[in-house]
Write an enzyme that holds these catalytic residues in place. Structure first.
Site, PDB file in Angstrom:
ATOM      1  N   HIS A   1       6.871  -1.332   4.932  1.00  0.00           N
ATOM      2  CA  HIS A   1       5.421  -1.963   5.419  1.00  0.00           C
ATOM      3  C   HIS A   1       4.868  -2.174   6.955  1.00  0.00           C
ATOM      4  CE1 HIS A   1       4.039  -4.055   1.876  1.00  0.00           C
ATOM      5  NE2 HIS A   1       5.033  -3.986   1.057  1.00  0.00           N
ATOM      6  N   PRO A   2       4.241  -1.104   7.396  1.00  0.00           N
ATOM      7  CA  PRO A   2       4.287  -1.399   8.683  1.00  0.00           C
ATOM      8  C   PRO A   2       3.907  -2.895   9.672  1.00  0.00           C
ATOM      9  CG  PRO A   2       1.548  -0.665   7.567  1.00  0.00           C
ATOM     10  CD  PRO A   2       3.127  -0.963   6.383  1.00  0.00           C
TER      11      PRO A   2
ATOM     12  N   SER B   1      -3.223   0.332   3.723  1.00  0.00           N
ATOM     13  CA  SER B   1      -3.136  -0.481   5.454  1.00  0.00           C
ATOM     14  C   SER B   1      -3.897  -0.304   5.815  1.00  0.00           C
ATOM     15  CB  SER B   1      -1.522   0.149   5.520  1.00  0.00           C
ATOM     16  OG  SER B   1      -0.338  -0.623   4.562  1.00  0.00           O
TER      17      SER B   1
ATOM     18  N   GLN C   1      -6.271  -4.111   7.174  1.00  0.00           N
ATOM     19  CA  GLN C   1      -5.703  -4.383   8.668  1.00  0.00           C
ATOM     20  C   GLN C   1      -7.165  -4.807   9.301  1.00  0.00           C
ATOM     21  OE1 GLN C   1      -2.233  -3.359  11.118  1.00  0.00           O
ATOM     22  NE2 GLN C   1      -1.050  -3.108   9.220  1.00  0.00           N
TER      23      GLN C   1
END
Length: 167
Positions: free
Chosen positions: A62-63, A79, A83
């Site tokens: 995961h970032p 993602s 975000q």
């Protein structure tokens, strides 16, 4: 649906971890018609059955929230959309600095990035959770992070399987 078609479609639901989809399919727990709830149940069972190192690998895939990958435009589409939906792509310089500092402290303490299902949350909600959770023990946070990974997977599956909004 073939194994390859299933993995192609759902292999990214658990961030950069197609082994979860592969194992769910190979286990025989994927039945058509596909529903978000059923696919999630099958995939979450495989995620939970994975070794601690494999689970840690999923967490580490995961970032960081509002991190370097986001700035460089290198997030997965899921993602990026998640975000952006929480406003993390529109942080002030001060907010970005706070997220950057928390990301660094969190990774140093736990060995994986802060993970939260951001859908329906604001940047302030996320920041408050970040500041609260950094006080957890590693075991508490590992459990919380893996639960959040499963929540993210359910949200992604619900988006992939229209008409199954009750996911």
């Amino acid at each position: 649906m073939t194994r390859q078609e299933f993995v192609d479609r759902f292999g990214g639901v658990f961030e950069h971890s197609p082994f979860v989809a592969e194992r769910a399919f190979d286990n025989g727990s994927i039945q058509e018609p596909l529903t978000a709830r059923d696919v999630h149940t099958a995939m979450a069972a495989q995620f939970r059955a994975a070794s601690g190192e494999e689970q840690l690998g999923v967490l580490r895939a995961h970032p960081d929230l509002a991190g370097k990958l986001a700035i460089a435009g290198e997030l997965t589409e899921d993602s990026r959309r998640e975000q952006a939906g929480a406003g993390l792509d529109r942080l002030s310089p001060q907010e970005h600095a706070r997220f950057t500092a928390l990301n660094a402290d969190y990774v140093a303490k736990f060995g994986f990035p802060f993970i939260i299902a951001v859908k329906g949350l604001t940047k302030d909600d996320i920041l408050a959770a970040f500041e609260r959770r950094i006080a957890n023990s590693r075991d508490e946070e590992f459990k919380t992070a893996t639960a959040q990974v499963e929540r993210i997977a359910l949200l992604r599956l619900t988006a992939l399987l229209p008409g199954d909004e009750n996911g």
